[in-house]
Design a protein around this motif. Sequence first.
Motif, mmCIF file in Angstrom:
data_model
loop_
_atom_site.group_PDB
_atom_site.id
_atom_site.type_symbol
_atom_site.label_atom_id
_atom_site.label_comp_id
_atom_site.label_asym_id
_atom_site.label_seq_id
_atom_site.Cartn_x
_atom_site.Cartn_y
_atom_site.Cartn_z
ATOM 1 N N ALA A 1 0.841 -1.173 0.000
ATOM 2 C CA ALA A 1 0.000 0.000 0.000
ATOM 3 C C ALA A 1 0.893 1.245 0.000
ATOM 4 O O ALA A 1 1.985 1.243 0.545
ATOM 5 C CB ALA A 1 -0.905 0.010 1.217
ATOM 6 N N GLY A 2 0.385 2.316 -0.591
ATOM 7 C CA GLY A 2 1.140 3.565 -0.682
ATOM 8 C C GLY A 2 1.131 4.318 0.641
ATOM 9 O O GLY A 2 0.300 4.102 1.512
ATOM 10 N N HIS A 3 2.071 5.193 0.763
ATOM 11 C CA HIS A 3 2.217 5.999 1.978
ATOM 12 C C HIS A 3 1.669 7.395 1.717
ATOM 13 O O HIS A 3 2.070 8.066 0.781
ATOM 14 C CB HIS A 3 3.709 6.065 2.352
ATOM 15 C CG HIS A 3 3.979 6.942 3.540
ATOM 16 N ND1 HIS A 3 3.623 6.570 4.812
ATOM 17 C CD2 HIS A 3 4.557 8.159 3.643
ATOM 18 C CE1 HIS A 3 3.984 7.532 5.649
ATOM 19 N NE2 HIS A 3 4.562 8.506 4.958
ATOM 20 N N ILE A 4 0.741 7.818 2.544
ATOM 21 C CA ILE A 4 0.147 9.150 2.408
ATOM 22 C C ILE A 4 0.691 10.031 3.529
ATOM 23 O O ILE A 4 0.685 9.642 4.693
ATOM 24 C CB ILE A 4 -1.391 9.101 2.484
ATOM 25 C CG1 ILE A 4 -1.939 8.280 1.321
ATOM 26 C CG2 ILE A 4 -1.963 10.507 2.482
ATOM 27 C CD1 ILE A 4 -3.436 8.097 1.368
ATOM 28 N N GLU A 5 1.172 11.183 3.138
ATOM 29 C CA GLU A 5 1.696 12.118 4.127
ATOM 30 C C GLU A 5 0.980 13.452 3.978
ATOM 31 O O GLU A 5 0.824 13.961 2.873
ATOM 32 C CB GLU A 5 3.200 12.325 3.890
ATOM 33 C CG GLU A 5 3.837 13.221 4.912
ATOM 34 C CD GLU A 5 5.323 13.445 4.638
ATOM 35 O OE1 GLU A 5 5.858 14.401 5.193
ATOM 36 O OE2 GLU A 5 5.925 12.670 3.869
ATOM 37 N N CYS A 6 0.516 13.974 5.091
ATOM 38 C CA CYS A 6 -0.151 15.282 5.076
ATOM 39 C C CYS A 6 0.863 16.358 5.445
ATOM 40 O O CYS A 6 1.604 16.206 6.422
ATOM 41 C CB CYS A 6 -1.300 15.312 6.078
ATOM 42 S SG CYS A 6 -2.652 14.199 5.661
ATOM 43 N N VAL A 7 0.906 17.404 4.660
ATOM 44 C CA VAL A 7 1.785 18.532 4.948
ATOM 45 C C VAL A 7 0.952 19.803 5.029
ATOM 46 O O VAL A 7 -0.077 19.925 4.368
ATOM 47 C CB VAL A 7 2.902 18.702 3.881
ATOM 48 C CG1 VAL A 7 3.856 17.537 3.920
ATOM 49 C CG2 VAL A 7 2.322 18.904 2.515
ATOM 50 N N LYS A 8 1.425 20.698 5.855
ATOM 51 C CA LYS A 8 0.744 21.978 6.015
ATOM 52 C C LYS A 8 0.858 22.799 4.740
ATOM 53 O O LYS A 8 1.911 22.851 4.117
ATOM 54 C CB LYS A 8 1.402 22.746 7.165
ATOM 55 C CG LYS A 8 0.446 23.354 8.127
ATOM 56 C CD LYS A 8 1.202 24.063 9.244
ATOM 57 C CE LYS A 8 0.250 24.390 10.356
ATOM 58 N NZ LYS A 8 0.882 25.162 11.407
ATOM 59 N N THR A 9 -0.230 23.447 4.356
ATOM 60 C CA THR A 9 -0.200 24.351 3.209
ATOM 61 C C THR A 9 0.693 25.532 3.562
ATOM 62 O O THR A 9 0.741 25.964 4.712
ATOM 63 C CB THR A 9 -1.619 24.877 2.907
ATOM 64 O OG1 THR A 9 -2.486 23.768 2.718
ATOM 65 C CG2 THR A 9 -1.648 25.746 1.682
#
Length: 143
Positions: free
Chosen positions: A1-9
Amino acid sequence: AGHIECVKTWCPSRPNAKHGRFECNGGTISEYGDVCRLLCNHGYKVRNGDGFFTCKDAFFEGSGECTEELCPPADYTVIRHALGLDDPGKNCTGWQGHGRTCKIRCQKPFIALGVFRCVYGEYGEVPNCIDPATTFRNEPWVK
């Protein structure tokens, strides 16, 4: 499965101001929620908004601009014995910028003392027409 990373705008550029500068919180890169405050140069004031800009969705949102603080046209009619404005080469009948001065003309035998001096949107000094027979004495203060 792919890795999802959230970054601040973040906002790639900070706002700039004509006749002022911005002071921003946060680091050298503005992230979502960072706030910049508009600070105006001498003789200018924030108008058309509160001067606060917030980084949202990759750009700053807010309102305010630095506009010159002006004094209304000098009203010589409120000064006893004044005939008009002494206006050689100046436009003293219009709105005046910070630091501008305007002289008055007085009825004979009165003489003008002082000038209209615009100080941050208000007349900080107002002239007068005085009788030339008026004397000014420097009385020493005695206790």
